[in-house]
Write a protein that holds these residues in place. Structure first.
Motif, PDB file in Angstrom:
ATOM      1  N   HIS A 149      -2.862  -5.035   0.158  1.00 25.89           N
ATOM      2  CA  HIS A 149      -3.498  -3.697   0.412  1.00 25.89           C
ATOM      3  C   HIS A 149      -2.473  -2.722   1.046  1.00 25.89           C
ATOM      4  O   HIS A 149      -2.371  -1.665   0.750  1.00 25.89           O
ATOM      5  N   GLU A 150      -1.799  -3.229   2.157  1.00 28.63           N
ATOM      6  CA  GLU A 150      -0.940  -2.449   2.973  1.00 28.63           C
ATOM      7  C   GLU A 150       0.180  -1.992   2.310  1.00 28.63           C
ATOM      8  O   GLU A 150       0.583  -0.771   2.219  1.00 28.63           O
ATOM      9  N   THR A 151       0.827  -2.816   1.523  1.00 27.09           N
ATOM     10  CA  THR A 151       2.055  -2.671   0.732  1.00 27.09           C
ATOM     11  C   THR A 151       1.697  -1.604  -0.438  1.00 27.09           C
ATOM     12  O   THR A 151       2.359  -0.648  -0.823  1.00 27.09           O
ATOM     13  N   LEU A 152       0.443  -1.531  -0.817  1.00 27.68           N
ATOM     14  CA  LEU A 152       0.055  -0.915  -2.189  1.00 27.68           C
ATOM     15  C   LEU A 152       0.057   0.562  -1.647  1.00 27.68           C
ATOM     16  O   LEU A 152       0.310   1.528  -2.130  1.00 27.68           O
ATOM     17  N   MET A 153      -0.821   0.696  -0.290  1.00 24.68           N
ATOM     18  CA  MET A 153      -1.027   1.882  -0.002  1.00 24.68           C
ATOM     19  C   MET A 153       0.176   2.775   0.554  1.00 24.68           C
ATOM     20  O   MET A 153       0.502   3.984   0.541  1.00 24.68           O
ATOM     21  N   GLN A 154       1.231   1.685   1.077  1.00 21.91           N
ATOM     22  CA  GLN A 154       2.408   2.346   1.379  1.00 21.91           C
ATOM     23  C   GLN A 154       3.234   2.827   0.342  1.00 21.91           C
ATOM     24  O   GLN A 154       3.962   4.084   0.213  1.00 21.91           O
ATOM     25  N   ARG A 155       3.310   2.229  -0.623  1.00 19.18           N
ATOM     26  CA  ARG A 155       3.979   2.386  -2.101  1.00 19.18           C
ATOM     27  C   ARG A 155       3.340   3.836  -2.636  1.00 19.18           C
ATOM     28  O   ARG A 155       3.719   4.658  -3.297  1.00 19.18           O
ATOM     29  N   LEU A 156       1.707   3.946  -2.511  1.00 16.27           N
ATOM     30  CA  LEU A 156       1.126   5.208  -2.983  1.00 16.27           C
ATOM     31  C   LEU A 156       1.684   6.436  -2.292  1.00 16.27           C
ATOM     32  O   LEU A 156       1.923   7.325  -2.915  1.00 16.27           O
ATOM     33  N   LEU A 157       1.694   6.085  -0.975  1.00 17.81           N
ATOM     34  CA  LEU A 157       1.873   7.367  -0.194  1.00 17.81           C
ATOM     35  C   LEU A 157       3.330   7.633  -0.398  1.00 17.81           C
ATOM     36  O   LEU A 157       3.747   9.100  -0.299  1.00 17.81           O
ATOM     37  N   GLU A 158       4.452   6.919  -0.671  1.00 19.85           N
ATOM     38  CA  GLU A 158       5.507   7.216  -0.921  1.00 19.85           C
ATOM     39  C   GLU A 158       5.611   8.176  -2.414  1.00 19.85           C
ATOM     40  O   GLU A 158       6.513   8.985  -2.332  1.00 19.85           O
ATOM     41  N   ALA A 159       4.990   7.543  -3.225  1.00 22.75           N
ATOM     42  CA  ALA A 159       4.814   8.128  -4.721  1.00 22.75           C
ATOM     43  C   ALA A 159       4.095   9.642  -4.390  1.00 22.75           C
ATOM     44  O   ALA A 159       4.910  10.590  -4.927  1.00 22.75           O
ATOM     45  N   GLU A 160       3.101   9.749  -3.490  1.00 23.23           N
ATOM     46  CA  GLU A 160       2.686  10.960  -3.385  1.00 23.23           C
ATOM     47  C   GLU A 160       3.745  11.991  -2.713  1.00 23.23           C
ATOM     48  O   GLU A 160       3.869  13.250  -3.027  1.00 23.23           O
ATOM     49  N   ARG A 161       4.530  11.508  -1.620  1.00 20.96           N
ATOM     50  CA  ARG A 161       5.353  12.414  -1.184  1.00 20.96           C
ATOM     51  C   ARG A 161       6.439  12.714  -2.053  1.00 20.96           C
ATOM     52  O   ARG A 161       7.110  13.916  -2.299  1.00 20.96           O
ATOM     53  N   ARG A 162       6.952  11.761  -2.960  1.00 20.18           N
ATOM     54  CA  ARG A 162       7.975  12.133  -4.132  1.00 20.18           C
ATOM     55  C   ARG A 162       7.205  13.247  -5.165  1.00 20.18           C
ATOM     56  O   ARG A 162       8.008  14.071  -5.428  1.00 20.18           O
ATOM     57  N   ASN A 163       6.124  13.121  -5.370  1.00 23.63           N
ATOM     58  CA  ASN A 163       5.479  13.923  -6.234  1.00 23.63           C
ATOM     59  C   ASN A 163       4.966  15.505  -5.956  1.00 23.63           C
ATOM     60  O   ASN A 163       4.531  16.080  -6.559  1.00 23.63           O
ATOM     61  N   LEU A 164       4.821  15.608  -4.611  1.00 23.44           N
ATOM     62  CA  LEU A 164       4.149  16.708  -4.304  1.00 23.44           C
ATOM     63  C   LEU A 164       4.774  17.887  -4.891  1.00 23.44           C
ATOM     64  O   LEU A 164       4.527  18.917  -5.200  1.00 23.44           O
ATOM     65  N   PRO A 165       6.304  18.109  -4.639  1.00 21.52           N
ATOM     66  CA  PRO A 165       7.173  19.183  -5.215  1.00 21.52           C
ATOM     67  C   PRO A 165       7.038  19.341  -6.820  1.00 21.52           C
ATOM     68  O   PRO A 165       6.952  20.438  -7.245  1.00 21.52           O
TER      69      PRO A 165
END
Length: 240
Positions: free
Chosen positions: A40-56
């Motif tokens: 769970h923790e790794t998945l949430m971290q990977r998701l957060l990283e994707a969200e940061r990348r994709n915001l622009p």
């Protein structure tokens, strides 16, 4: 900088109505779908990283969040995410886009009270259709003098909006739960920033608490009229 307050801006999600809890529920379901591939923790971290990348690219909102979940699912399965998992993620995104609107306590009363003396506006980010839907279902839409659905909340955006609907950002106040979007840039624009903490908050919206005389924090919107009354009384006393 003027001490006269003429215009009050309200954030929408998790300020006027519940929102983040639907993201939290969807994230839990997302973790269940991929439990065989990562913790769970790794998945949430990977998701957060994707969200940061994709915001622009995708901006704020459920559609961008859904695409980030799909991207993360593909990454953590090394490109082998089952079609059934992708379909479940898409269904979860559609469910989020149709959830019922539930007002937060005191939201309607605060807006109704303050609109009698001030111009009140909504300034929110997110998917255009989704935000319009929630405003319509909230029953609050007709209480506001203006509605702005923006791609980002920056000092420049606040300056433009408060010039258009009011008498400038220095005579405006922004009220919201997101320190990084609602409070910090509004103070940078010369206005008041009022933080109304919410139990759930998106990590991307975290920011340091401003040390500024125009920063205030209240536990909920029931306290907003009293805060404004106190600020206004202080202005009167300062000039008398």
């Amino acid at each position: 900088m003027s001490d006269t307050l003429t215009t009050i801006g309200f954030d929408a999600d998790d300020t006027l109505w519940h929102n983040e809890r639907f993201f939290a529920l969807t994230q839990s379901h997302f973790a269940e779908l991929l439990a065989d591939h990562t913790d769970h923790e790794t998945l949430m971290q990977r998701l957060l990283e994707a969200e940061r990348r994709n915001l622009p690219h995708y901006g704020f909102g459920i559609k961008g969040f859904t695409l980030s979940m799909i991207e993360t699912a593909i990454e953590v399965t090394d490109g082998h995410a089952p079609a059934s998992v992708i379909a479940e993620i898409l269904n979860a995104g559609r469910d989020m886009l149709s959830h019922a609107v539930e007002l937060l306590p005191h939201a309607a009363e605060a807006v109704e009270h303050l609109r009698r003396q001030y111009k009140v506006i909504v300034i929110t980010k997110g998917d255009l259709l989704d935000q319009e839907r929630k405003l319509a279902q909230s029953g609050l839409r007709d209480l506001f003098h203006g509605i702005e659905i923006v791609s980002a909340k920056t000092p420049e955006v606040y300056a433009r909006i408060f010039n258009a609907y009011g008498t400038g950002a220095d005579q405006g106040m922004m009220v919201g739960n997101a320190m990084a979007s609602d409070v910090v840039p509004m103070i940078a624009a010369g206005g008041w920033g009022v933080h109304v903490p919410h139990g759930l908050s998106w990590e991307i919206e975290h920011a340091a608490t401003p040390e500024h005389k125009r920063y205030h924090e209240i536990p909920d919107l029931a306290h907003l009229p009293k805060l404004i009354e106190t600020l206004t009384q202080g202005q009167i006393n300062a000039t008398s």
